[in-house]
Design an enzyme around this catalytic site. Structure first.
Site, PDB file in Angstrom:
ATOM      1  N   ARG A 116      11.048  33.878  -0.198  1.00  0.00           N
ATOM      2  CA  ARG A 116      11.085  33.060   0.998  1.00  0.00           C
ATOM      3  C   ARG A 116      10.814  33.644   2.451  1.00  0.00           C
ATOM      4  O   ARG A 116      11.357  34.881   2.392  1.00  0.00           O
ATOM      5  CB  ARG A 116      11.939  31.763   0.864  1.00  0.00           C
ATOM      6  N   GLY A 117      10.728  33.104   3.313  1.00  0.00           N
ATOM      7  CA  GLY A 117      10.638  33.486   4.680  1.00  0.00           C
ATOM      8  C   GLY A 117       9.907  34.810   4.846  1.00  0.00           C
ATOM      9  O   GLY A 117       8.796  35.006   4.263  1.00  0.00           O
ATOM     10  N   ILE A 118      10.500  35.812   5.594  1.00  0.00           N
ATOM     11  CA  ILE A 118      10.005  37.047   5.886  1.00  0.00           C
ATOM     12  C   ILE A 118       9.359  37.728   4.778  1.00  0.00           C
ATOM     13  O   ILE A 118       8.308  38.276   4.528  1.00  0.00           O
ATOM     14  CB  ILE A 118      10.659  37.744   6.945  1.00  0.00           C
ATOM     15  N   THR A 147      11.413  30.436  10.676  1.00  0.00           N
ATOM     16  CA  THR A 147      11.760  30.608   9.554  1.00  0.00           C
ATOM     17  C   THR A 147      12.908  29.628   9.189  1.00  0.00           C
ATOM     18  O   THR A 147      13.440  28.962  10.046  1.00  0.00           O
ATOM     19  CB  THR A 147      12.191  31.761   8.584  1.00  0.00           C
ATOM     20  N   ASN A 173      14.582  43.915   3.180  1.00  0.00           N
ATOM     21  CA  ASN A 173      14.374  42.771   3.861  1.00  0.00           C
ATOM     22  C   ASN A 173      15.670  41.575   3.708  1.00  0.00           C
ATOM     23  O   ASN A 173      15.834  41.091   4.786  1.00  0.00           O
ATOM     24  CB  ASN A 173      13.105  42.239   3.560  1.00  0.00           C
ATOM     25  N   ASP A 186      15.042  39.137  -5.645  1.00  0.00           N
ATOM     26  CA  ASP A 186      15.793  38.344  -5.178  1.00  0.00           C
ATOM     27  C   ASP A 186      17.044  37.667  -6.017  1.00  0.00           C
ATOM     28  O   ASP A 186      16.803  38.277  -7.216  1.00  0.00           O
ATOM     29  CB  ASP A 186      14.906  37.082  -4.342  1.00  0.00           C
ATOM     30  N   TYR A 208      27.006  39.782  11.996  1.00  0.00           N
ATOM     31  CA  TYR A 208      25.588  39.929  11.792  1.00  0.00           C
ATOM     32  C   TYR A 208      25.067  41.348  12.733  1.00  0.00           C
ATOM     33  O   TYR A 208      24.158  42.034  12.219  1.00  0.00           O
ATOM     34  CB  TYR A 208      24.753  38.602  12.082  1.00  0.00           C
TER      35      TYR A 208
END
Ligand code: NAD
Length: 459
Positions: A229-231, A400, A300, A250, A365
């Site tokens: 999903r997302g980017i 996102t 990613n 994933d 993060y």
């Protein structure tokens, strides 16, 4: 996630209100569609006296079908791009040539226009005066990015002068020329819609031009982690569109979404938790048996587990560092050790502007994302000898699920605090990674390119 304010502003009623109240005015950005011309209008090319790039740039633009404006033309024109070769500037007193070129054209750039200044990396300059003048270019470019508006962007491209020396002096090596072409094609096109105020270094590394610039990744095997999903999902789509065979990875829990992405693009799906102790070995075996290699590795996958440091339990710290940074290192180590990334290969990591600016509630993060930049800095010189480039992109505010979870007021501030007054889309990050992945971009290594609309954070 949709930006309702931006949609409203683009309506007739919205436009009137924005004008009257002086509200932020996010422009509609020009994005890439296959077959589009690179620019919406002609390019005007200028050069400082004694510059070394006007000839190669003219060649590149002509080959790319860009119309070059006649600088002596009597009728005033509007331009899709302004490019200036500043490599001839060797002293601060010569910076005036920038003013002389840009001042008369400051209002002549079309919406979503492009400004590109080309210089020599200051560390390669033979005198302190020249290095000083070349460093000064950054201030001009970053300010133009903030001034010109209407979706236009501005970048500084430092082009090495080493590598192609002849008896007549330094010239561009074939590799540098190819990567200059890939970089200009990216920066001029709608692919770079949300990239502005960046300094990109070109030079040092092997590059090969594609047979067809519309399929710049033809035949490349590309691994994308976090692709469900997302980017990551946008990445899989963009890379497949550009000709790559995509291996989409994933966690098993995202298996259905991952399969949908892989089926959609004719790629393959790998369900794997990157933090599992045997993940690097299993991934290496999969790539070796199915493809015999992996040309491009895109790290990613990423997570956030936000809390201020005093309230953060050790688990949140450990998980974020492990997914966002340590697992990337373990995978790189195994793929490199087993020589699965061939010469001409690419390692591309996703960092974040939080790794540059820091962020309240994101010590874990930001540490992991700053570490990703450290990974690029430390690996790029070592892997250059093997013909492998290492780069990172640092997204800013991208629309996102990750950013949809941010509280409304903070989210609205994050969206508007950049030169383009809007959040980026996953496709903007994907297009930037795509350009770094092209075989033609091999002489772009050790860069961290922000995809943040020139965010004020960490500027
Ligand atoms: P997302 O949460 O939508 O997608 C991340 C994907 O990574 C998910 O599909 C998830 O299942 C996968 N993943 C997580 N842990 C994994 C693991 N252990 N093994 C395998 N896969 C795993 O996030 P996104 O917004 O698409 O972000 C993608 C990357 O971009 C992340 O690295 C993120 O930190 C970075 N980034 C995002 C933004 C933004 O504004 N969205 C800004 C800066 C950086």
């Amino acid at each position: 996630m949709t930006d309702r304010y931006a949609s409203f502003v683009q309506s007739a009623a919205g436009r009137a209100l924005v004008k009257r109240l002086g509200l932020p005015d996010p422009p509609r950005l020009r994005r890439h569609h296959p077959g589009d011309p690179l620019l919406a209008g002609p390019a005007l090319l200028g050069a400082a006296t004694g510059g070394r790039l006007a000839e190669p740039i003219t060649k590149i633009l002509t080959a790319a079908g860009v119309e070059l404006a006649d600088p002596t033309g009597a009728t005033p024109q509007r331009y899709g791009a302004l490019l200036f070769d500043a490599t001839g500037i060797t002293d601060s007193t010569e910076l005036r040539q920038l003013y002389d070129f840009f001042h008369p054209q400051a209002r002549a750039v079309l919406p979503s226009g492009r400004v590109i200044v080309l210089g020599t990396p200051p560390q390669e300059c033979p005198t302190p005066r020249e290095a000083t003048a070349q460093r000064a270019l950054e201030g001009l470019v970053r300010s133009i990015g903030k001034e010109f508006g209407r979706g236009s962007t501005a970048q500084l491209v430092y082009v090495t002068r080493t590598g192609g020396d002849t008896a007549d002096g330094p010239t561009l090596s074939a590799d540098t020329a190819t990567s200059l072409e890939s970089t200009l094609r990216f920066l001029l096109s709608g692919r770079s819609a949300y990239v502005s105020g960046q300094v990109i270094r070109v030079g040092g590394g092997a590059a090969s031009a594609p047979a067809d610039w519309n399929r710049p990744l033809d035949g490349q095997v590309v691994l994308v982690t976090g692709a469900a999903r997302g980017i990551g999902a946008a990445l899989a789509k963009v890379l497949a569109r550009d000709g790559a065979q995509v291996v989409a990875l994933d966690i098993p829990a995202a298996g259905d979404a991952l399969a949908a992405v892989a089926n959609d693009i004719g790629g393959t799906a790998v369900q794997l938790d990157l933090t599992a102790p045997d993940a690097p070995a299993r991934l290496a075996e999969h790539l070796a048996s199915r493809h015999g290699r992996v040309d491009v590795v895109v790290h990613n996958a990423g997570i956030t587990r936000d809390k201020t440091l005093g309230r953060m339990d050790a688990d949140r710290w450990d998980q974020v560092i492990d997914v966002n940074l340590s697992s990337q290192e373990r995978i790189n180590d195994v793929l490199l050790e087993r020589e699965l990334i061939p010469a001409g290969g690419r390692v591309i990591s996703v960092s974040s502007i939080a790794g540059i600016a820091g962020n309240r509630g994101q010590t874990n993060y930001a540490t992991s994302k700053a570490g990703v930049i450290g990974l690029v800095d430390s690996l790029a010189p070592a892997l250059r000898e093997r013909g492998i480039s290492v780069n990172a992109v640092a997204p800013g505010f991208i629309e996102t699920r990750l950013t949809a979870r941010i509280p409304l007021v903070v989210r609205e501030a994050g969206r508007r605090m950049n030169s383009l007054a809007q959040g980026g889309l996953p496709v903007d990050v994907a297009e930037t990674i795509g350009w770094l992945a092209w075989p033609a971009s091999g002489a772009v290594s050790g860069n961290v390119v922000r995809v943040c609309g020139q965010s004020l954070l960490g500027a």
